[in-house]
Design a protein around this motif. Structure first.
Motif, PDB file in Angstrom:
ATOM      1  N   UNK A  88       0.852  -1.204   0.000  1.00  0.00           N
ATOM      2  CA  UNK A  88       0.000   0.000   0.000  1.00  0.00           C
ATOM      3  C   UNK A  88       0.881   1.245   0.000  1.00  0.00           C
ATOM      4  N   UNK A  89       1.931   1.229   0.798  1.00  0.00           N
ATOM      5  CA  UNK A  89       2.865   2.354   0.861  1.00  0.00           C
ATOM      6  C   UNK A  89       3.478   2.596  -0.517  1.00  0.00           C
ATOM      7  N   UNK A  90       3.953   1.530  -1.142  1.00  0.00           N
ATOM      8  CA  UNK A  90       4.601   1.644  -2.450  1.00  0.00           C
ATOM      9  C   UNK A  90       3.625   2.160  -3.514  1.00  0.00           C
ATOM     10  N   UNK A  91       2.390   1.668  -3.478  1.00  0.00           N
ATOM     11  CA  UNK A  91       1.385   2.111  -4.452  1.00  0.00           C
ATOM     12  C   UNK A  91       1.028   3.578  -4.241  1.00  0.00           C
ATOM     13  N   UNK A  92       0.917   3.979  -2.980  1.00  0.00           N
ATOM     14  CA  UNK A  92       0.621   5.383  -2.679  1.00  0.00           C
ATOM     15  C   UNK A  92       1.766   6.267  -3.150  1.00  0.00           C
ATOM     16  N   UNK A  93       2.972   5.846  -2.883  1.00  0.00           N
ATOM     17  CA  UNK A  93       4.143   6.606  -3.303  1.00  0.00           C
ATOM     18  C   UNK A  93       4.196   6.723  -4.830  1.00  0.00           C
ATOM     19  N   UNK A  94       3.914   5.643  -5.514  1.00  0.00           N
ATOM     20  CA  UNK A  94       3.905   5.651  -6.981  1.00  0.00           C
ATOM     21  C   UNK A  94       2.826   6.597  -7.511  1.00  0.00           C
ATOM     22  N   UNK A  95       1.647   6.581  -6.884  1.00  0.00           N
ATOM     23  CA  UNK A  95       0.542   7.443  -7.306  1.00  0.00           C
ATOM     24  C   UNK A  95       0.913   8.918  -7.166  1.00  0.00           C
ATOM     25  N   UNK A  96       1.385   9.313  -5.977  1.00  0.00           N
ATOM     26  CA  UNK A  96       1.672  10.745  -5.775  1.00  0.00           C
ATOM     27  C   UNK A  96       2.847  11.195  -6.636  1.00  0.00           C
ATOM     28  N   UNK A  97       3.795  10.322  -6.889  1.00  0.00           N
ATOM     29  CA  UNK A  97       4.903  10.679  -7.785  1.00  0.00           C
ATOM     30  C   UNK A  97       4.397  10.883  -9.207  1.00  0.00           C
ATOM     31  N   UNK A  98       3.451  10.053  -9.604  1.00  0.00           N
ATOM     32  CA  UNK A  98       2.894  10.159 -10.961  1.00  0.00           C
ATOM     33  C   UNK A  98       2.229  11.513 -11.179  1.00  0.00           C
ATOM     34  N   UNK A  99       1.550  12.024 -10.165  1.00  0.00           N
ATOM     35  CA  UNK A  99       0.814  13.270 -10.299  1.00  0.00           C
ATOM     36  C   UNK A  99       1.517  14.463  -9.655  1.00  0.00           C
ATOM     37  N   UNK A 100       2.738  14.279  -9.236  1.00  0.00           N
ATOM     38  CA  UNK A 100       3.505  15.364  -8.636  1.00  0.00           C
ATOM     39  C   UNK A 100       4.104  16.216  -9.742  1.00  0.00           C
TER      40      UNK A 100
END
Length: 182
Positions: free
Chosen positions: A76-88
């Protein structure tokens, strides 16, 4: 006959549920900056709504700490990190985390303290939701019309005020993205 005595058979229950459904729809409306009782209670507790860029930096710093402690990050941590990086949209690998935190905190603070006086003398300020949404959505070429279309609650501000807000964000983005190590 028993059901008639509690109001279910004569239609009295449908009115309260329709009113309740209407209240829920009315309560949660981002265009009107209305987010529901849970959010209102949390706002009284002085919460900050974070942008994707802010969350990305926090998660990156936390991941680095976990790596130092030899801890595994869960999915979950990794997926959240990937998501926010994608839209950062405010990132630069040449800047260290503290520089990014400082820039993002300064922008967040500037947007939170932004005030514009209306013709009647009433002071208008950005809501925390608008601050985070603006930080998430704005690019260096975002125009006033686009910002208002994406965040309808901004329509309460004059066009010049929205442009001033966008300039604050653009200047921060340029400082972050154009960092050359000097």
């Amino acid at each position: 006959m028993m059901s008639g005595s509690n109001g279910a058979a004569n239609g009295k229950r449908s009115t309260p549920s329709a009113a309740a459904a209407s209240a829920v729809a009315k309560v949660e409306n981002t265009a009107e900056l209305s987010f529901g009782a849970e959010f209102d209670d949390a706002v009284g507790a002085e919460i900050n709504i974070l942008s994707n860029a802010q969350v990305a930096v926090i998660l990156q710093m936390s991941a680095q700490s976990a790596l130092i402690r030899d801890e595994e990050l869960d999915d979950v941590y990794k997926k959240t990190q990937k998501y926010v990086e994608r839209f950062n949209n405010m990132k630069n690998p040449e800047k260290d985390n503290q520089e990014l935190v400082t820039e993002l905190d300064n922008l967040h603070g500037a947007l939170e303290t932004f005030r514009k006086e209306k013709e009647d003398g009433e002071e208008m300020a950005l809501h925390g939701f608008e601050v985070a949404a603006l930080m998430n959505l704005v690019a260096t070429d975002t125009m006033v019309e686009e910002a208002v279309a994406l965040i309808p609650s901004l329509s309460r501000f004059p066009e010049s005020a929205v442009d001033e807000i966008l300039d604050l964000i653009r200047s921060t983005m340029i400082r972050i993205v154009s960092y050359g190590g000097s």
